[in-house]
Design a protein around this motif. Structure first.
Motif, PDB file in Angstrom:
ATOM      1  N   LEU A 170      -2.550  22.271  17.132  1.00  0.00           N
ATOM      2  CA  LEU A 170      -3.314  21.085  16.758  1.00  0.00           C
ATOM      3  C   LEU A 170      -4.065  21.281  15.446  1.00  0.00           C
ATOM      4  CD1 LEU A 170      -4.793  20.261  20.277  1.00  0.00           C
ATOM      5  CD2 LEU A 170      -2.884  19.111  19.142  1.00  0.00           C
ATOM      6  N   GLY A 176       0.856  16.977  12.543  1.00  0.00           N
ATOM      7  CA  GLY A 176       0.855  15.538  12.785  1.00  0.00           C
ATOM      8  C   GLY A 176       2.117  14.866  12.311  1.00  0.00           C
ATOM      9  N   PRO A 186       4.049  14.556  21.469  1.00  0.00           N
ATOM     10  CA  PRO A 186       2.782  14.109  22.078  1.00  0.00           C
ATOM     11  C   PRO A 186       2.861  13.998  23.599  1.00  0.00           C
ATOM     12  CG  PRO A 186       3.255  12.832  20.105  1.00  0.00           C
ATOM     13  CD  PRO A 186       4.467  13.659  20.369  1.00  0.00           C
ATOM     14  N   CYS A 202      -7.379  16.637  18.771  1.00  0.00           N
ATOM     15  CA  CYS A 202      -6.919  15.385  18.172  1.00  0.00           C
ATOM     16  C   CYS A 202      -8.032  14.725  17.361  1.00  0.00           C
ATOM     17  CB  CYS A 202      -6.425  14.448  19.267  1.00  0.00           C
ATOM     18  SG  CYS A 202      -5.850  12.851  18.673  1.00  0.00           S
ATOM     19  N   PHE A 218      -1.184  12.083  14.924  1.00  0.00           N
ATOM     20  CA  PHE A 218      -2.358  12.277  15.776  1.00  0.00           C
ATOM     21  C   PHE A 218      -2.835  10.961  16.377  1.00  0.00           C
ATOM     22  CE2 PHE A 218      -2.477  16.344  13.548  1.00  0.00           C
ATOM     23  CZ  PHE A 218      -2.700  17.182  14.626  1.00  0.00           C
ATOM     24  N   LEU A 221      -0.751  10.717  19.414  1.00  0.00           N
ATOM     25  CA  LEU A 221      -1.290  11.581  20.466  1.00  0.00           C
ATOM     26  C   LEU A 221      -2.527  10.936  21.096  1.00  0.00           C
ATOM     27  CD1 LEU A 221      -1.308  14.242  22.025  1.00  0.00           C
ATOM     28  CD2 LEU A 221      -2.569  15.275  20.118  1.00  0.00           C
ATOM     29  N   HIS A 222      -3.383  10.349  20.276  1.00  0.00           N
ATOM     30  CA  HIS A 222      -4.585   9.676  20.781  1.00  0.00           C
ATOM     31  C   HIS A 222      -4.201   8.521  21.700  1.00  0.00           C
ATOM     32  CE1 HIS A 222      -8.178   7.090  20.728  1.00  0.00           C
ATOM     33  NE2 HIS A 222      -8.874   8.191  20.441  1.00  0.00           N
TER      34      HIS A 222
END
Length: 831
Positions: A170, A176, A186, A202, A218, A221-222
């Motif tokens: 990360l 990313g 992710p 993140c 990212f 991922l969020h």
């Protein structure tokens, strides 16, 4: 086993046979052959053949080199390319040979390889395979290894021991982008890793920022994490920290999460005020409007705090935004405390007069900035010593070297010619370390022949000048024959067409490179006396008189270049005292000075963006020269950044600004759609001499719409130079800008900030003339309000009076659109 056998297998690419031979060697044979391999590689690198047989060299190093410290850099240097369609590239053979080496030093080799794996080339799958094969349950965590592992689909090669790598995955820059390109990552991390570790990592990366692709990964991922309200509350300050200078999509995410928290009654107002101040410092009006609306909902309960927070926008560059802030404050002004009411007038002094008046405050318009005076820059002193010359040449090829500016190049050329005449062997000896470090320089020799591509590649011909002094002298014959040839050549040049600027430059440089070998001269006569490229007539007279006295003549194109650098008011009689052939030719050229006919034209081109897509018809405004440039559309896609050396062009014809501009127009038109740094070519054009016509104005207009920020900054600098020289015709440039806006060929979100910068730097009156000329052609443009807003600012400063065609009709429209609001303000400012 002799090394000749190994060498033959390397050069024939027999990888399997090479591997079998290497595995069969005894330790003593391996030690002897290792020395042979190192010597063989040294010879290959010296000969320039080191680009081929990389897989075989990779395998040979694995089989022969004695330890990890020598093998690791070797493997990095010799890459085995990996192809998705086939793995028959030598990787399996390399692994097979490596399994036969001493297992005791394999962990050390893995660690060394991992630290050397490049982060900018995550495709080093050959190195990755070695690390994965021999790292066991102790994987390295270097950036290069992690990026290669993730890019190679590491989620399909996961081992339990790799769980320890997740926090570092990360952190590494580039992760990313891989998350964005490989959507499985992710989801895999969400299912595999600790949620708190993922969320903390993140949010940290979203705060850190990065490229658009990096943030996209990212954000994905969020989204998968589906952050809860409790988690948002716990990380509220992290979201606030994303607001100041992150990418727009990241700031929008942070704003949405904080807004959701506030709607649930769980956001402290101090944090909201901090968030608002950070958002108000941004340029995205959509974010600012959303923040104003959100903050306005708290005005009833905390009017003082809201008003003071909104007042931060009084310093914003957009009057549209400032107007919305004033509207919100005026609505709640009666509810604030006396202390806040007392503080507001001081804050409102940053506002334009009409906006400040809505708050009951009188302000005085800012004074118009004064232009810095313009003074021609004198030519720097010539290079005085051989050591200074070698230092300048060495700097051309340094790690951070970029485009070579014409002043540096001219000084190098002048000194090479001068020093080579005085002591050619000393120059060649001084350049020898440069040749050794950059052996390709000698391959750029262009003095024997004039290749067709040289017309486009002035850079290569320039480098050939540096290479030419290393070649032995090969004179063309007796001095009389050389003089006759030179006279004939000059007569042919007398009536020659101008040709392209790049061709003139390349031919002149080629003449110097060839002349250094065939017919050296004591000096150049065309070296400028001003940085603009201008050459003082008295200085040229002195140089030519010295050449007559010493019984030598300048190279023909050197003389022609000197002629092109003379001021436009130079007369033939200024050189009446010269009796030689050079003086006669110069007088003839000066008596026959004419400018080509310049014409604005529209050219059409059909472009196909794909094999099956229909052709797209594109139109552009270009400029033709008669004679000189009948078909500018042949450079539709512009010139390359290096070969033609665009930044040199203004100094090639420093008194024919329109000619230079006409040749630049196709390139600058293309720069609206392609990034690149052409150097300060537009400021150099502004420092040049000669008429300012449609070609120069079209070049400037395209420069204001360049995609690259540095290109637009150079266009602004050019406007300021012209204004300081009293050569900035705002109405003429406004006609061209308005025409391009009418055709949809300029982006106002690029042009308006440039015009604002120029106006605030001292060119306010010229920009006002530009705006009043361009606006009548731009009323239908979807972003015309930005143009009108700038006009309001200048009208309040300059008090010009009068009106603008079409302004009254726009101001009379119903509604409160941005263009109508700004048009009404402009009507008021004009009185």
């Amino acid at each position: 086993m002799s090394f000749e056998r190994i060498q033959a297998l390397i050069e024939t690419g027999q990888l399997l046979a090479l591997g079998e031979v290497l595995k069969s060697l005894t330790p003593e044979e391996r030690k002897e052959r290792a020395a042979d391999l190192v010597a063989y590689e040294k010879a290959r690198r010296a000969s320039g053949r080191n680009w081929d047989h990389h897989p075989a060299m990779h395998i040979a190093g694995i089989g022969l080199l004695p330890n990890p410290s020598t093998l690791a850099p070797w493997l990095v240097r010799y890459q085995i390319w990996w192809h998705r369609m086939s793995q028959e590239n030598g990787t399996l053979e390399a692994l097979d040979v490596l399994r036969q080496r001493d297992p005791a030093w394999l962990p050390d080799l893995v660690a060394r390889i991992a630290t050397r794996m490049p982060t900018r080339e995550p495709g080093r799958h050959d190195l990755l395979r070695i690390v994965l094969e021999f790292c066991g349950e102790d994987p390295p965590d270097s950036d290069g290894f992690l990026l290669a592992f993730m890019d190679f689909g590491g989620h399909t090669r996961w081992r339990p021991a790799f769980d320890a790598l997740i926090p570092r995955m990360l952190e590494v820059v580039g992760a990313g982008s891989i998350f964005a390109n490989i959507w499985q990552w992710p989801q895999f991390l969400h299912e595999r890793a600790d949620r708190k570790v993922l969320l903390d990592g993140c949010l940290a990366r979203l705060q850190q920022g990065g490229s658009a692709k990096e943030m996209e990964g990212f954000l994905a991922l969020h989204k998968i994490l589906d952050v809860t309200l409790d988690e948002t509350a716990e990380h509220a300050r992290d979201y606030v920290a994303m607001l100041p200078d992150s990418r727009s999509v990241v700031a929008t995410l942070a704003q949405d999460r904080l807004k959701a928290l506030d709607e649930a009654g769980r956001l402290d107002f101090d944090l909201l005020a901090d968030a608002s101040r950070w958002v108000f410092g941004r340029t995205e009006k959509k974010l600012i409007r959303a923040q104003l609306t959100w903050l306005g909902k708290h005005a009833k309960s905390t009017p003082d705090e809201v008003v003071l927070a909104v007042a931060e926008l009084f310093a914003h560059e957009s009057d549209d935004v400032r107007g919305q802030a004033v509207k919100l404050i005026a609505k709640h002004q009666s509810k604030v405390s006396d202390a806040t009411r007392t503080e507001l007038p001081a804050l409102a002094e940053q506002l334009p007069a009409d906006l400040a008046a809505q708050l009951g405050v009188e302000t005085v318009a800012e004074e118009v900035a004064a232009l810095a005076p313009f003074a021609p820059r004198p030519w720097p002193d010539p290079i005085a010593t051989l050591d200074e010359l070698t230092g300048e040449v060495r700097a051309l090829f340094g790690r951070n070297a970029g485009h070579v500016d014409p002043v540096t190049a001219e000084r190098i050329i002048e000194s090479v010619v001068r020093f080579a005449w005085q002591d050619r062997e000393a120059v060649a000896k001084a350049f020898e370390p440069i040749y050794d470090k950059h052996p390709w320089i000698k391959n750029r020799s262009a003095y024997e022949t004039y290749p067709d591509h040289a017309r486009r590649d002035s850079w290569s011909v320039f480098i050939s000048i540096i290479a030419a002094v290393s070649e032995p002298m090969t004179p063309i014959g007796p001095v009389e024959s050389a003089m006759d040839a030179a006279r004939t050549w000059m007569k042919q040049l007398k009536r020659a067409e101008m040709g392209s600027v790049s061709e003139q430059l390349a031919k002149r440089l080629h003449e110097i490179a060839k002349g250094l070998v065939k017919s050296p001269r004591p000096a150049l006569v065309s070296t400028p006396t001003e940085v603009s490229g201008l050459l003082d007539p008295a200085t040229l007279l002195e140089r030519l008189a010295k050449a007559d006295a010493e019984d030598w003549e300048p190279w023909p194109r050197d003389l022609r270049q000197a002629y092109h650098r003379l001021p436009r008011d130079t007369r033939p009689e200024d050189f009446a005292s010269l009796t030689g052939n050079a003086g006669r030719l110069l007088r003839d050229w000066l008596a026959d000075l004419t400018d080509p006919v310049v014409e604005l034209v529209e050219r059409t081109r059909e472009t196909r963006y794909g094999y099956i897509s229909p052709a797209v018809t594109e139109k552009r405004l270009l400029v033709t020269l008669s004679p000189g440039l009948p078909d500018p559309e042949k450079h539709w896609y512009g010139h390359n950044e290096w070969g033609v050396m665009i930044e040199w062009w203004p100094a090639v014809l420093p008194v024919q600004r329109e000619v230079i501009a006409a040749h630049l127009v196709p390139h600058l038109a293309n720069r609206r759609e392609s990034k690149g740094d052409d150097g300060p070519v537009l400021p150099a054009l502004a420092e040049a001499h000669g008429p300012m016509g449609v070609a120069s104005h079209l070049a400037l207009a395209y420069g204001l719409g360049a995609e690259a920020t540095v290109g637009r900054a150079n266009a602004v600098d050019a406007l300021l130079v012209l204004a300081a020289r009293d050569q900035f015709d705002g109405k003429a440039l406004g006609e061209v800008v308005g025409l391009l806006l009418e055709r949809g060929e300029l982006a106002l979100n690029r042009v308006v900030p440039c015009l604002r910068d120029a106006a605030r730097s001292g060119a306010a009156s010229q920009i006002w003339d530009l705006l009043t000329t361009a606006l009548p052609k731009a009323w239908s443009h979807n972003r015309v309000a930005d143009l009108v807003e700038l006009a309001v600012e200048l009208a309040q400063q300059l008090k010009p009076g009068g009106t603008v065609d079409g302004l009254a009709e726009v101001a009379a429209r119903k509604g409160s659109s941005k263009s109508v609001v700004q048009a009404k303000r402009l009507v008021s400012a004009l009185g």
